[in-house]
Design a protein around this motif. Structure first.
Motif, PDB file in Angstrom:
ATOM      1  N   CYS A 140      46.020  23.326  76.088  1.00 29.93           N
ATOM      2  CA  CYS A 140      46.339  24.439  75.187  1.00 29.93           C
ATOM      3  C   CYS A 140      47.035  25.546  75.974  1.00 29.93           C
ATOM      4  O   CYS A 140      46.668  25.845  77.104  1.00 29.93           O
ATOM      5  CB  CYS A 140      45.062  24.974  74.551  1.00 29.93           C
ATOM      6  SG  CYS A 140      44.278  23.815  73.403  1.00 29.93           S
ATOM      7  N   SER A 141      48.035  26.163  75.359  1.00 25.65           N
ATOM      8  CA  SER A 141      48.812  27.205  76.028  1.00 25.65           C
ATOM      9  C   SER A 141      48.070  28.534  75.952  1.00 25.65           C
ATOM     10  O   SER A 141      47.013  28.657  75.321  1.00 25.65           O
ATOM     11  CB  SER A 141      50.187  27.325  75.366  1.00 25.65           C
ATOM     12  OG  SER A 141      50.043  27.671  73.988  1.00 25.65           O
ATOM     13  N   ARG A 142      48.636  29.535  76.605  1.00 24.23           N
ATOM     14  CA  ARG A 142      48.046  30.878  76.570  1.00 24.23           C
ATOM     15  C   ARG A 142      47.975  31.373  75.131  1.00 24.23           C
ATOM     16  O   ARG A 142      48.866  31.125  74.325  1.00 24.23           O
ATOM     17  CB  ARG A 142      48.876  31.831  77.410  1.00 24.23           C
ATOM     18  CG  ARG A 142      48.909  31.502  78.879  1.00 24.23           C
ATOM     19  CD  ARG A 142      49.868  32.408  79.620  1.00 24.23           C
ATOM     20  NE  ARG A 142      49.521  33.825  79.415  1.00 24.23           N
ATOM     21  CZ  ARG A 142      50.286  34.831  79.793  1.00 24.23           C
ATOM     22  NH1 ARG A 142      51.457  34.584  80.388  1.00 24.23           N
ATOM     23  NH2 ARG A 142      49.892  36.070  79.591  1.00 24.23           N
ATOM     24  N   GLY A 143      46.905  32.078  74.834  1.00 20.43           N
ATOM     25  CA  GLY A 143      46.728  32.585  73.482  1.00 20.43           C
ATOM     26  C   GLY A 143      46.022  31.619  72.561  1.00 20.43           C
ATOM     27  O   GLY A 143      45.736  31.971  71.418  1.00 20.43           O
ATOM     28  N   THR A 144      45.757  30.416  73.052  1.00 20.95           N
ATOM     29  CA  THR A 144      45.040  29.419  72.258  1.00 20.95           C
ATOM     30  C   THR A 144      43.913  28.824  73.096  1.00 20.95           C
ATOM     31  O   THR A 144      43.850  29.020  74.321  1.00 20.95           O
ATOM     32  CB  THR A 144      45.980  28.300  71.789  1.00 20.95           C
ATOM     33  OG1 THR A 144      46.494  27.605  72.944  1.00 20.95           O
ATOM     34  CG2 THR A 144      47.156  28.871  70.982  1.00 20.95           C
ATOM     35  N   TYR A 145      43.051  28.071  72.439  1.00 21.06           N
ATOM     36  CA  TYR A 145      41.953  27.413  73.143  1.00 21.06           C
ATOM     37  C   TYR A 145      41.566  26.150  72.376  1.00 21.06           C
ATOM     38  O   TYR A 145      41.898  25.996  71.192  1.00 21.06           O
ATOM     39  CB  TYR A 145      40.750  28.359  73.255  1.00 21.06           C
ATOM     40  CG  TYR A 145      40.025  28.593  71.947  1.00 21.06           C
ATOM     41  CD1 TYR A 145      38.814  27.954  71.688  1.00 21.06           C
ATOM     42  CD2 TYR A 145      40.562  29.445  70.978  1.00 21.06           C
ATOM     43  CE1 TYR A 145      38.160  28.165  70.474  1.00 21.06           C
ATOM     44  CE2 TYR A 145      39.915  29.661  69.780  1.00 21.06           C
ATOM     45  CZ  TYR A 145      38.713  29.020  69.532  1.00 21.06           C
ATOM     46  OH  TYR A 145      38.067  29.217  68.332  1.00 21.06           O
ATOM     47  N   ALA A 146      40.877  25.223  73.078  1.00 20.25           N
ATOM     48  CA  ALA A 146      40.347  24.007  72.449  1.00 20.25           C
ATOM     49  C   ALA A 146      38.863  24.226  72.189  1.00 20.25           C
ATOM     50  O   ALA A 146      38.113  24.513  73.118  1.00 20.25           O
ATOM     51  CB  ALA A 146      40.554  22.807  73.362  1.00 20.25           C
ATOM     52  N   PRO A 147      38.431  24.132  70.949  1.00 17.20           N
ATOM     53  CA  PRO A 147      37.019  24.367  70.658  1.00 17.20           C
ATOM     54  C   PRO A 147      36.084  23.459  71.462  1.00 17.20           C
ATOM     55  O   PRO A 147      34.989  23.855  71.819  1.00 17.20           O
ATOM     56  CB  PRO A 147      36.923  24.094  69.158  1.00 17.20           C
ATOM     57  CG  PRO A 147      38.316  24.328  68.640  1.00 17.20           C
ATOM     58  CD  PRO A 147      39.219  23.880  69.741  1.00 17.20           C
ATOM     59  N   GLU A 148      36.557  22.248  71.797  1.00 17.29           N
ATOM     60  CA  GLU A 148      35.761  21.314  72.587  1.00 17.29           C
ATOM     61  C   GLU A 148      36.648  20.699  73.661  1.00 17.29           C
ATOM     62  O   GLU A 148      37.842  20.468  73.451  1.00 17.29           O
ATOM     63  CB  GLU A 148      35.176  20.213  71.706  1.00 17.29           C
ATOM     64  CG  GLU A 148      34.190  20.715  70.652  1.00 17.29           C
ATOM     65  CD  GLU A 148      33.648  19.583  69.793  1.00 17.29           C
ATOM     66  OE1 GLU A 148      34.056  18.425  70.041  1.00 17.29           O
ATOM     67  OE2 GLU A 148      32.845  19.860  68.891  1.00 17.29           O
ATOM     68  N   GLU A 149      36.099  20.392  74.811  1.00 21.20           N
ATOM     69  CA  GLU A 149      36.860  19.774  75.905  1.00 21.20           C
ATOM     70  C   GLU A 149      37.367  18.417  75.463  1.00 21.20           C
ATOM     71  O   GLU A 149      36.614  17.608  74.915  1.00 21.20           O
ATOM     72  CB  GLU A 149      35.972  19.647  77.136  1.00 21.20           C
ATOM     73  CG  GLU A 149      36.739  19.227  78.377  1.00 21.20           C
ATOM     74  CD  GLU A 149      35.890  19.280  79.632  1.00 21.20           C
ATOM     75  OE1 GLU A 149      36.359  18.736  80.645  1.00 21.20           O
ATOM     76  OE2 GLU A 149      34.787  19.860  79.594  1.00 21.20           O
TER      77      GLU A 149
END
Length: 315
Positions: free
Chosen positions: A1-10
């Motif tokens: 995931c790029s900056r400003g985003t995230y993955a809720p789970e690995e």
């Protein structure tokens, strides 16, 4: 995931934007970072800590290191894409009618004399042809004069006429006042003379009251605002004389000339008294001094409103 985003789970194949009040300045993260107490982001997907700002209606205070209520004259309504930072400091914009220096953008002043010369927006901005960042936008660019709409217009050759006309009028009026005070037996003056003096005094008092209205920070409708601008000379508003066409007039110089204008009237009266004593009273200057003080007192009483308005009015 790029900056400003995230993955809720690995290992997730979908990335979510950071919610309001959070940001993420690194890639391949499973959570976002909180902005901190009292700070928010203006939109989701914040990718830098600098996107954390105070809520609308408040601004950041370096002294207290917290968000404080927006003060009078400032607009603290933040929106995405707005240029609201100078370095690391959040800078609110100015409301119309208020002024702040670029070097001190949160020290706000009310543009009292003519609110239209301060259009608001970034600190230091002034109306058209006014010197940028001049204190409360009080100074026109060289070769320009103040206009009713708050801007400055280019000077023309006829701009010297109002100053000459008012100077001649002042000498004639002061001469007339001295002549009336010099009458030997004022008790025998005709009723028509007394009536003329009474009507002139009431008219002058009315003009002075209108000039005081011109100092109030209201948006008067036309043509009343134009009339008040013309009568503002009775509150010693020197903008009417277009003095900036002949020399740059700072706020301090403007106030100093208001004070000196009062002294100049008494100086002209003294010259009239000297000439009248030499020409009509065999040079008896001292024994005729009561005439001078009587005429000076009459001028002071007649122009008391104008003198007080000129000396006490804000710049």
């Amino acid at each position: 995931c790029s900056r400003g985003t995230y993955a809720p789970e690995e290992g997730s194949h979908e990335c979510a934007k950071c919610p309001l009040g959070q940001y993420q300045n690194s890639s391949a993260q499973t959570s976002c970072l909180s902005c901190g107490a009292g700070l928010v982001t203006l939109e989701t997907g914040g990718s830098d800590e600098e996107e954390c700002v105070c809520p609308s209606g408040t601004r950041w205070s370096n002294s207290s290191s917290s968000c404080e209520q927006c003060q009078e004259g400032l607009s603290c309504e933040w929106s995405p894409g707005q240029d609201w930072r100078v370095g690391s400091q959040m800078i609110p914009s100015l409301l119309p009618g208020y002024f702040a220096l670029k070097e001190d953008p949160t020290n706000v002043w009310l543009c009292h004399a003519n609110h239209k010369r301060c259009p608001g927006g970034p600190a230091g901005r002034c109306a058209r042809n006014r010197k940028e960042n001049s204190f409360i936008c009080s100074t026109c660019e060289p070769g320009h004069k103040s206009s009713v709409d708050g801007s400055c217009a280019e000077c023309v050759g006829a701009d010297i006429i109002p100053a000459v006309f008012l100077a001649v009028l002042m000498i004639l009026v002061l001469g007339g006042v001295y002549y009336l005070a010099d009458r030997e037996d004022r008790a025998k003056q005709t009723k028509s003379t007394l009536l003329m003096v009474l009507i002139s005094g009431l008219t002058l008092n009315l003009y002075q009251q209108f000039s005081v209205l011109s100092l109030m920070p209201f948006q008067w409708p036309e043509p009343f605002s134009g009339l008040l601008k013309a009568l503002s000379v009775f509150s010693f508003d020197l903008d009417v004389l277009s003095l900036n066409c002949f020399a740059t007039v700072s706020p301090f110089a403007d106030y100093a000339m208001r004070v000196c204008l009062v002294l100049a009237m008494f100086f002209v009266l003294a010259l009239i008294h000297l000439m009248a004593s030499l020409l009509f009273h065999s040079g008896d200057i001292l024994r005729r001094s009561s005439t001078f003080w009587g005429s000076a007192g009459s001028v002071f009483i007649a122009l008391m409103l104008s003198i007080l308005a000129g000396l006490l009015a804000p710049l």
